[in-house]
Structure formats: C-alpha cells, structure tokens
Design an enzyme around this catalytic site. Structure first.
Site, short mmCIF file in Angstrom:
data_model
loop_
_atom_site.label_atom_id
_atom_site.label_comp_id
_atom_site.label_asym_id
_atom_site.label_seq_id
_atom_site.Cartn_x
_atom_site.Cartn_y
_atom_site.Cartn_z
N ASN A 192 36.57 3.34 99.74
CA ASN A 192 36.62 2.72 98.42
C ASN A 192 35.20 2.60 97.86
OD1 ASN A 192 37.97 1.18 96.25
ND2 ASN A 192 36.73 -0.54 97.02
N GLU A 193 34.92 3.32 96.77
CA GLU A 193 33.63 3.21 96.10
C GLU A 193 32.46 3.39 97.06
OE1 GLU A 193 33.55 -0.28 93.62
OE2 GLU A 193 35.43 0.23 92.64
N ARG B 222 32.78 10.36 88.07
CA ARG B 222 34.18 10.51 87.68
C ARG B 222 34.68 11.92 87.93
NH1 ARG B 222 36.19 9.08 81.61
NH2 ARG B 222 36.46 6.99 82.40
N GLU C 236 42.71 0.82 91.20
CA GLU C 236 42.47 -0.52 90.65
C GLU C 236 42.47 -0.38 89.13
OE1 GLU C 236 38.67 -2.06 91.95
OE2 GLU C 236 39.24 -2.07 94.06
N TYR D 111 44.59 -4.72 89.85
CA TYR D 111 43.68 -5.56 90.61
C TYR D 111 43.75 -6.97 90.03
CZ TYR D 111 39.49 -6.90 93.18
OH TYR D 111 38.62 -7.50 94.05
#
Ligand SMILES: *[C@@H]1O[C@H](CO)[C@@H](O)[C@H](O)[C@H]1NC(C)=O
Ligand SMILES: *[C@@H]1O[C@H](CO)[C@@H](O)[C@H](O)[C@H]1NC(C)=O
Length: 475
Positions: A155-156, A203, A257, A289
């Site tokens: 995640n990220e 992105r 999210e 989220y």
C-alpha cells in the site's frame, strides 16, 4: 452405504447457494458462474493500521466480526479490505460468517511490525526470508477461504522521490514471490495487486511498470483517490481524466481507498459516477475509506471503548447512495479490451517518468519456502460451522438501539472447497522455481500467459474440486 447416500442427498438438498470465488477475465472480475462482480466495500481496520499489534486482528474475534458484519449488511456492501492480520491467529469463524453474508475479502499481506513490510527507502534491508515467511503465511491461511478475493502486495510503498527510485523492482519481486507461492500451493488463482498512492507522478508510471513483463506483474491495480470532494461532477472531480488515464490498461482497476472528507457530512455523489457507465468499463468499483472513526477522521461509525458501535452521518448517507444503485451492474458492451504487454518498454521510456523502472528484479529469497510451502508455520484456513452469528455488543443505527443483531445470511450453507495443492499448472508471472531472475524482461518462451488465460487454466481445476457442503444449523 445406503445410509450415507441418503445423508448426502439430504445435505445437497439444503446446499442451495454458496459463496462463489471471484475470478478475473479480461479487465473485470466475475463470479465463477460468470456474473460481473463490482467491488462495493469499505476499508476495515478498527484501531487504525498503524496501531496493529500481534495477537489480535480485525478477523480474529467472532463477537466483533458479528457486530461489524451486521453493520456491513446494513450498509449494503459485498467486500471489505483489511490492511494487517496476524497469520498465527484463527480466522475460520469470521471468514465463514463473512462468506455466509456474501462478503469478500481484499487482504494486504503486510503489517507495520518489523519483518512484516518493506522499508520503502531501502527495501533491500527488509526484503528477507523473515519478511517472505510472513507474506507466505498470510497467503497460506487466507487461501483456504473461497471468499478471499485478492491479495495486495503493498500500500503506497512508492510515495515520494526516494521510494520511487528504490522500491519499484522490489514491489515486483514480492508480487513474483507471492504468485510463485500461490501457483505451487493454492488450487485456484487468487489475484495479486498493488494499492497506489494518490499522486499524479505515479498514477500512470507505476501502473504501467507493474503491469508489464513476463514476471512479477500485477493482476489488478488499486487506486487510492480522494479527488472528489463534496458536491462535484465526473469532469469537475477529474474522474474523467482518471478513466482516460487507465483506459489502455489490460487489468482490473478499482479504488482501494476513496472518500474525500473535506466537505462534511459526505454526500457520496461519486458513488453514482463510479458504478455508472462512464466508469464501469475501466473501474471495478471501490472501497470507502474507512469503516471506523480514527484520528484521521474518515470513519463511518464510532466504536466506543465498551465495544458499542454507532453510525455517523456518513454511514447513513453512504447507505442511501448504495441503495440507489442499480441491482445488476453490467460491463459496458463497448468496453475496450487491451492485451497485457508481455514485454516492458525500455527503462528510459517516458511512460516511466518519475520512477526507476529497473526491469531486473532481485533474486528471490523465498526459494525454499516457495518450493516446500510454509504449512509448518501457518495453518490453512477453512470454513467451519459458526456457533454464533449475533453479537453481545450494542449497536446504534441512526440514533436507535438495535435489538436483533443477527447477521442475516444470504446463503444457507457454507461450502468448503477442498483446494487441490499443486497450483493450476500455468505460469502467471510467479517465480517458476528454475530460471534465475537475472533479466526479468527476457520473455521465457512457452510459459507466458495472460491473466485471462490463467483463469481459463483454472477452470479445469474448479471443475474437479470436491465441494463439501457443511449444513449450517438454523434454529
Ligand atoms: C457521465 O459523463 C457525462 C459526460 O462527460 C456527464 O455529463 C455525466 O454527468 C456523467 N454521469 C455521471 C453519473 O457522472
Ligand atoms: C536493478 O536491480 C537489480 C536487483 O536489485 C540490481 O542488482 C541492479 O543494480 C539494478 N540496476 C540499476 C541500473 O539500478
């Protein structure tokens, strides 16, 4: 013999519906019987991801699960995302109850604990056998449940300049290892994806990097996006650009999210757009989220110290937005299907601006575990007969105390699939156990398959699965 034949006949009589696994085909998800599956869900980690501790996780306590699954049903969702679990705990009851409620799980394989995530600045310090043992243990446990929809490898992880330089090929290495494990030890394809930070720099670049090549490519791309705030439109929010940017991808994409909180209470106008024709060709729904109110102020419910759960305004407005959606969402007939790039563009291609697109992956440190499995470290989960489907905790919805807090079950039985070990016999981009991963951009002849072909390969195995119907006691 006669008696047992009768018994089986009686059992199959009640075995009407059962939760089906979700499979990938082209750029969308479908149930095994071929119905399009759009993710409608919430992110679920009461206490917050950063506060995770060993010995307790969101899917380990049936009293808490029954409370929250009841709430998920009120909200009208079909999927939850959990960020961190402890694979040494038993999750059978919670996963069974979720399955009986028709709810799927998207699961991150990391935790904030040491040796349970990659350090995104210096990933080589944390990509080690202990880390991989944790990741494989999570897969080992959760691959036993038919309602495990997908795994997230991270995640990220990439979120600023240093991580964008150091981490991309480590993310791919983890995906390769996860898929290698699934191919060898799980009897069905469980998609592996990545959840991207809400940052224009990554992105497209990271999506393209993770999608391409013969090894360690993702099966779907998760987008964390907070760009639709308050009263807005498809164009005004930039959702139109988002759809355009991902229209030439080949794999499923969904919001891992979403739900900007700058304008309160949240109206959820974006829900209408997300499940409408403007987006469903490219996006497969999303996860809001988040379920519980935490320090960062995104919650749909408040959970008190005594375990009481109480809806916030955002819960009621989201419930309304979901209720207004059409019952069956279809994949648009003019959907643009693209072939997955089996070879990556060169590292210096402008499509990879802002990240270091190193096509050489670090050699796997999970070789032995991928070969032998980690069944001695973690126990494969299974559906069980759940003794309770109500909760002791108080539930307050829109200011009113709820009396009957039973989870309503949409299926009358849980079917426990006996998953055949050994995988589906197709290389879906995992480590194949032989070829040194020296140059991952050199296509291996004869083994390259697309995600869609892998699903095709899985069909044969699904057919040979032994479905054991476990009758659920109705009183
Ligand atoms: C879909 O896109 C059109 C044209 O861009 C826009 O006018 C319309 O409002 C959008 N629909 C939704 C539900 O957002
Ligand atoms: C690419 O990654 C590999 C494996 O981590 C590493 O050995 C190599 O030095 C990297 N190449 C570049 C140009 O950074």
């Amino acid at each position: 013999m006669r008696l047992s034949t009768l018994l089986i006949a009686a059992l199959s009589g009640v075995a009407s519906a059962a939760i089906e696994s979700v499979v990938m085909k082209d750029r969308h998800f479908y149930t095994e019987s071929g119905k399009p599956f759009f993710i409608r869900g919430v992110d679920y980690q009461p206490g917050g991801s950063a506060e995770f501790e060993k010995g307790h996780d969101p899917l380990s306590d049936i009293n808490t699960c029954a409370r929250d699954i009841y709430m998920f049903q009120q909200l009208g969702i079909n999927t939850i995302r959990v960020y961190s679990v402890d694979p040494s705990l038993n999750h059978d009851e919670c996963m069974t109850l979720l399955a009986q409620a028709g709810i799927y799980l998207v699961l991150d394989v990391n935790t904030p604990l040491q040796n349970q995530h990659l350090n995104n600045q210096e990933p080589w310090t944390t990509y080690n056998p202990w880390y991989l043992e944790h990741v494989f243990s999570v897969i080992e446990v959760f691959s036993g449940y038919a309602n495990t929809l997908a795994f997230l490898c991270g995640n990220e992880v990439v979120f600023e300049k240093v991580s964008a330089k150091t981490s991309p090929n480590y993310i791919k290495a983890v995906v390769r290892d996860m898929k290698g494990y699934i191919e060898r030890h799980v009897g069905r394809v469980i998609p592996v994806g990545y959840s991207n930070a809400d940052d224009l720099n990554y992105r497209i670049s990271l999506a393209k990097y993770l999608e391409c090549g013969p090894e360690g490519y993702i099966d779907f791309f998760g987008v964390n996006s907070y760009q639709w705030c308050g009263h807005n439109t498809f164009e005004g929010s930039g959702y139109d650009k988002l759809v355009e940017d991902y229209s030439d991808m080949s794999i499923p994409i969904f919001f891992t999210e979403f739900g900007c909180n700058e304008v309160r209470p949240r109206e959820w106008e974006e829900v209408d757009a997300l499940y409408g024709n403007n987006m469903t060709g490219v996006f497969s729904g999303g996860l809001v989220y988040e379920y519980s109110q935490e320090a960062n102020d995104y919650g749909l419910v408040d959970i008190a110290k005594n375990g009481q759960v109480k809806t916030r305004d955002d819960f009621m407005s989201l419930q309304k937005a979901y209720a207004a959606l059409p019952k069956d969402i279809k994949v648009p007939s003019d959907v643009k299907l693209n072939k997955r790039p089996a070879t990556c563009p060169p590292s210096d291609d402008p499509v990879f601006d802002h990240i270091t697109a190193n096509h050489t992956l670090p050699w796997t440190l999970g070789e032995d575990m991928i070969k032998k499995g980690v069944a001695d470290k973690a126990k494969r989960g299974k559906f069980v007969t759940v003794s309770t489907r109500a909760t002791n905790y108080n539930i307050v919805i829109d200011g009113k105390v709820v009396e009957n807090k039973d989870v309503k079950m949409t299926v009358k039985t849980s079917d426990q699939k006996v998953l055949s070990p050994g995988g589906h016999g197709q290389n879906t981009g995992g480590w194949d156990g032989n070829t040194p991963a020296a140059d991952s951009n050199t296509a291996k002849t004869g083994t390259e398959t697309s995600a869609a072909a892998a699903v095709g390969g899985q069909k044969a195995i699904v057919g040979s699965l032994v479905a054991v119907a476990v009758a659920f006691g109705f009183l």
